[in-house]
Design a protein around this motif. Structure first.
Motif, mmCIF file in Angstrom:
data_model
loop_
_atom_site.group_PDB
_atom_site.id
_atom_site.type_symbol
_atom_site.label_atom_id
_atom_site.label_comp_id
_atom_site.label_asym_id
_atom_site.label_seq_id
_atom_site.Cartn_x
_atom_site.Cartn_y
_atom_site.Cartn_z
ATOM 1 N N THR A 152 10.443 -12.089 -9.981
ATOM 2 C CA THR A 152 11.009 -11.243 -8.933
ATOM 3 C C THR A 152 12.444 -11.653 -8.650
ATOM 4 O O THR A 152 12.869 -12.773 -8.966
ATOM 5 N N ILE A 168 11.008 -6.378 -9.462
ATOM 6 C CA ILE A 168 9.863 -7.105 -10.008
ATOM 7 C C ILE A 168 9.728 -6.745 -11.476
ATOM 8 O O ILE A 168 9.905 -5.581 -11.864
ATOM 9 N N VAL A 225 4.197 -0.046 -6.714
ATOM 10 C CA VAL A 225 4.956 -1.216 -6.275
ATOM 11 C C VAL A 225 5.106 -1.127 -4.761
ATOM 12 O O VAL A 225 5.354 -0.051 -4.221
ATOM 13 N N HIS A 226 4.964 -2.261 -4.105
ATOM 14 C CA HIS A 226 5.142 -2.324 -2.660
ATOM 15 C C HIS A 226 6.320 -3.222 -2.319
ATOM 16 O O HIS A 226 6.591 -4.192 -3.024
ATOM 17 N N ARG A 263 6.039 -1.384 5.315
ATOM 18 C CA ARG A 263 5.636 -1.573 3.929
ATOM 19 C C ARG A 263 5.958 -0.300 3.156
ATOM 20 O O ARG A 263 5.376 0.753 3.404
ATOM 21 N N GLY A 297 4.942 -8.391 -13.373
ATOM 22 C CA GLY A 297 4.829 -8.893 -12.005
ATOM 23 C C GLY A 297 5.080 -10.384 -11.855
ATOM 24 O O GLY A 297 5.033 -10.909 -10.754
ATOM 25 N N THR A 302 8.921 -9.024 0.611
ATOM 26 C CA THR A 302 8.116 -9.429 -0.532
ATOM 27 C C THR A 302 7.811 -8.206 -1.382
ATOM 28 O O THR A 302 7.309 -7.200 -0.870
ATOM 29 N N ILE A 303 8.121 -8.312 -2.666
ATOM 30 C CA ILE A 303 7.832 -7.225 -3.593
ATOM 31 C C ILE A 303 6.587 -7.580 -4.393
ATOM 32 O O ILE A 303 6.367 -8.740 -4.745
ATOM 33 N N SER A 304 5.758 -6.581 -4.655
ATOM 34 C CA SER A 304 4.546 -6.797 -5.438
ATOM 35 C C SER A 304 4.218 -5.523 -6.201
ATOM 36 O O SER A 304 4.749 -4.457 -5.891
ATOM 37 N N ARG A 305 3.361 -5.647 -7.194
ATOM 38 C CA ARG A 305 2.980 -4.461 -7.956
ATOM 39 C C ARG A 305 1.525 -4.529 -8.364
ATOM 40 O O ARG A 305 0.961 -5.615 -8.536
ATOM 41 N N ASP A 306 0.951 -3.350 -8.531
ATOM 42 C CA ASP A 306 -0.418 -3.193 -9.018
ATOM 43 C C ASP A 306 -0.331 -2.233 -10.192
ATOM 44 O O ASP A 306 -0.231 -1.015 -10.005
ATOM 45 N N GLN A 315 7.099 -5.185 1.055
ATOM 46 C CA GLN A 315 6.744 -5.562 2.416
ATOM 47 C C GLN A 315 7.990 -6.111 3.094
ATOM 48 O O GLN A 315 8.572 -7.090 2.624
#
Length: 123
Positions: free
Chosen positions: A56, A49, A77-78, A17, A53, A67-71, A80
């Motif tokens: 993508t 992303i 941004v992560h 990750r 968010g 898998t891309i994600s953000r907070d 995985q």
């Protein structure tokens, strides 16, 4: 400024990750992308992303493994990465762009870059 981390040495089939932490700019306004560069090869786009968010993009070679994600609250941004393959070995960079293109990653649109984190996948 962007700070990428989370790389390492793993065996094929395992997961990593990656994280990208931003500072010094309005993170919520920017799409964040991940690129990678393997030895002797050109840098290529991996995933992106949108600022909110909700959208993508993944390169074809990801094949559903990443898998891309953000907070936005944490300006992070992560990425995985599951079922890693030896051909995923590269330095991974995160970058920020005011534009999100749903059909691809265009380096010239990315104005801020992190320092890179090494991912090595052994067979």
């Amino acid at each position: 400024q962007l700070q990428a981390s989370g790389g390492g040495l793993v065996q094929a089939g395992r997961s990593l990750r990656l994280s990208c932490v931003a500072s010094g700019f309005t993170f919520d306004d920017y799409a964040i992308g991940w690129f990678r560069q393997a030895p002797g090869k050109e840098r290529e786009g991996v995933s992106c992303i949108s600022s909110g968010g909700g959208s993508t993009y993944y390169a074809d070679f990801v094949e559903g493994r990443f898998t891309i994600s953000r907070d936005n609250a944490k300006k992070t941004v992560h990425l995985q990465m599951n079922n890693l393959k030896p051909e995923d070995t590269a330095v991974y960079y995160c970058a920020a762009s005011l534009s999100f293109i749903s059909t691809g990653l265009y380096e010239t649109l990315f104005t801020q870059w992190g320092q890179g984190t090494q991912v090595t996948v052994s067979s």
